[in-house]
Write a protein that holds these residues in place. Structure first.
Motif, PDB file in Angstrom:
ATOM      1  N   ILE A 118     105.676  42.646  64.401  1.00  0.00           N
ATOM      2  CA  ILE A 118     104.868  43.793  63.966  1.00  0.00           C
ATOM      3  C   ILE A 118     103.423  43.361  63.750  1.00  0.00           C
ATOM      4  CG2 ILE A 118     104.491  45.453  62.109  1.00  0.00           C
ATOM      5  CD1 ILE A 118     107.620  45.519  61.844  1.00  0.00           C
ATOM      6  N   ARG A 119     103.232  42.249  63.030  1.00  0.00           N
ATOM      7  CA  ARG A 119     101.868  41.787  62.750  1.00  0.00           C
ATOM      8  C   ARG A 119     101.136  41.312  64.002  1.00  0.00           C
ATOM      9  NH1 ARG A 119     102.465  37.433  58.772  1.00  0.00           N
ATOM     10  NH2 ARG A 119     100.214  37.376  58.812  1.00  0.00           N
ATOM     11  N   SER A 120     101.869  40.882  65.024  1.00  0.00           N
ATOM     12  CA  SER A 120     101.223  40.432  66.263  1.00  0.00           C
ATOM     13  C   SER A 120     100.887  41.591  67.189  1.00  0.00           C
ATOM     14  CB  SER A 120     102.115  39.433  66.995  1.00  0.00           C
ATOM     15  OG  SER A 120     103.256  40.084  67.521  1.00  0.00           O
ATOM     16  N   GLY A 121     101.383  42.792  66.866  1.00  0.00           N
ATOM     17  CA  GLY A 121     101.109  43.956  67.706  1.00  0.00           C
ATOM     18  C   GLY A 121     102.117  44.154  68.819  1.00  0.00           C
ATOM     19  N   THR A 122     103.031  43.211  69.005  1.00  0.00           N
ATOM     20  CA  THR A 122     103.991  43.345  70.098  1.00  0.00           C
ATOM     21  C   THR A 122     105.004  44.455  69.835  1.00  0.00           C
ATOM     22  OG1 THR A 122     105.386  41.584  69.208  1.00  0.00           O
ATOM     23  CG2 THR A 122     103.775  40.952  70.853  1.00  0.00           C
ATOM     24  N   MET A 154     104.749  40.281  78.532  1.00  0.00           N
ATOM     25  CA  MET A 154     103.535  39.589  78.103  1.00  0.00           C
ATOM     26  C   MET A 154     102.290  40.431  78.372  1.00  0.00           C
ATOM     27  SD  MET A 154     104.399  37.096  76.454  1.00  0.00           S
ATOM     28  CE  MET A 154     106.136  37.145  76.058  1.00  0.00           C
ATOM     29  N   LYS A 155     102.251  41.133  79.490  1.00  0.00           N
ATOM     30  CA  LYS A 155     101.119  42.025  79.754  1.00  0.00           C
ATOM     31  C   LYS A 155     101.016  43.092  78.674  1.00  0.00           C
ATOM     32  CE  LYS A 155     101.075  41.609  84.681  1.00  0.00           C
ATOM     33  NZ  LYS A 155     101.804  42.125  85.804  1.00  0.00           N
ATOM     34  N   ALA A 156     102.145  43.741  78.361  1.00  0.00           N
ATOM     35  CA  ALA A 156     102.157  44.802  77.351  1.00  0.00           C
ATOM     36  C   ALA A 156     101.820  44.259  75.964  1.00  0.00           C
ATOM     37  CB  ALA A 156     103.515  45.503  77.330  1.00  0.00           C
ATOM     38  N   SER A 157     102.171  42.984  75.718  1.00  0.00           N
ATOM     39  CA  SER A 157     101.921  42.371  74.411  1.00  0.00           C
ATOM     40  C   SER A 157     100.510  41.811  74.289  1.00  0.00           C
ATOM     41  CB  SER A 157     102.950  41.261  74.153  1.00  0.00           C
ATOM     42  OG  SER A 157     104.253  41.790  74.150  1.00  0.00           O
ATOM     43  N   LYS A 163      96.754  40.246  60.709  1.00  0.00           N
ATOM     44  CA  LYS A 163      97.326  40.142  62.056  1.00  0.00           C
ATOM     45  C   LYS A 163      97.568  38.677  62.394  1.00  0.00           C
ATOM     46  CE  LYS A 163      96.696  44.466  63.635  1.00  0.00           C
ATOM     47  NZ  LYS A 163      97.849  45.293  63.745  1.00  0.00           N
ATOM     48  N   VAL A 164      98.514  38.448  63.283  1.00  0.00           N
ATOM     49  CA  VAL A 164      98.749  37.108  63.819  1.00  0.00           C
ATOM     50  C   VAL A 164      98.795  37.209  65.335  1.00  0.00           C
ATOM     51  CG1 VAL A 164     100.001  36.205  61.812  1.00  0.00           C
ATOM     52  CG2 VAL A 164     101.271  37.279  63.661  1.00  0.00           C
TER      53      VAL A 164
END
Length: 173
Positions: free
Chosen positions: A61-65, A145-148, A19-20
């Motif tokens: 993808i790797r950051s979860g966003t 940003m909240k969702a991310s 993850k990043v």
């Protein structure tokens, strides 16, 4: 190698890559294939943009966003991009693309991407992206940003990005 194979590489390797964070560097390595070449025998300028797309997918993808965006029916679109070529990339060499979220303003997300080989910068790009929602309209950066999962302050955009944005506004972009 067709761009679709590079996207496949991104998606197939996700389970083996860590993850990043949203503001951390995400790196991915590619090779210059013969069909990437222009008549001068180096990576053609148009291929850089397709490679940057693949590297941005790797980062989001790797950051979860990406999962948050999909859950909300959001999708990114490139509104503008600039690139500076410094040194060519020859056939068969491997290189790394480093991708990072530089920051955002009230309307757009700004992403920096650097093509590197052996510690040398070969090209650098800045992307201005809007996040849209199905059915039309932009997603507010606060909602994004909240969702991310971003909990920190809004990062200060680098001065060169501010100048670029101002120059685009003067042109009516």
């Amino acid at each position: 190698m067709l761009p679709v194979f590079r996207y496949a590489k991104v998606f197939l390797r996700l389970g083996r890559r860590g993850k990043v964070g949203l503001r951390e560097d995400s790196t991915i390595t590619f090779r210059v294939w013969p069909n990437d070449l222009d008549l001068n025998g180096h990576l053609t300028n148009s291929r850089y943009f397709a490679l940057m797309d693949a590297a941005r997918y790797d980062m989001v993808i790797r950051s979860g966003t990406w999962a948050a965006w999909k859950r909300n029916g959001w999708f990114p679109v490139v509104a503008s991009q600039r690139i500076r070529f410094r040194k060519s990339l020859a056939p068969w060499v491997t290189y790394t693309i480093r991708t990072r979220t530089l920051g955002w303003d009230e309307r757009n997300l700004y992403i920096g991407q650097v093509f590197e080989r052996n510690g040398q910068v070969h090209a650098e790009a800045t992307i201005r992206a809007a996040i849209l929602q199905k059915g039309g309209g932009r997603v507010s950066m606060d909602d994004l940003m909240k969702a991310s999962g971003w909990e920190g302050p809004i990062p200060e955009l680098p001065e060169r990005v501010k100048l670029w944005v101002r120059s685009e506004l003067m042109d009516g972009a």
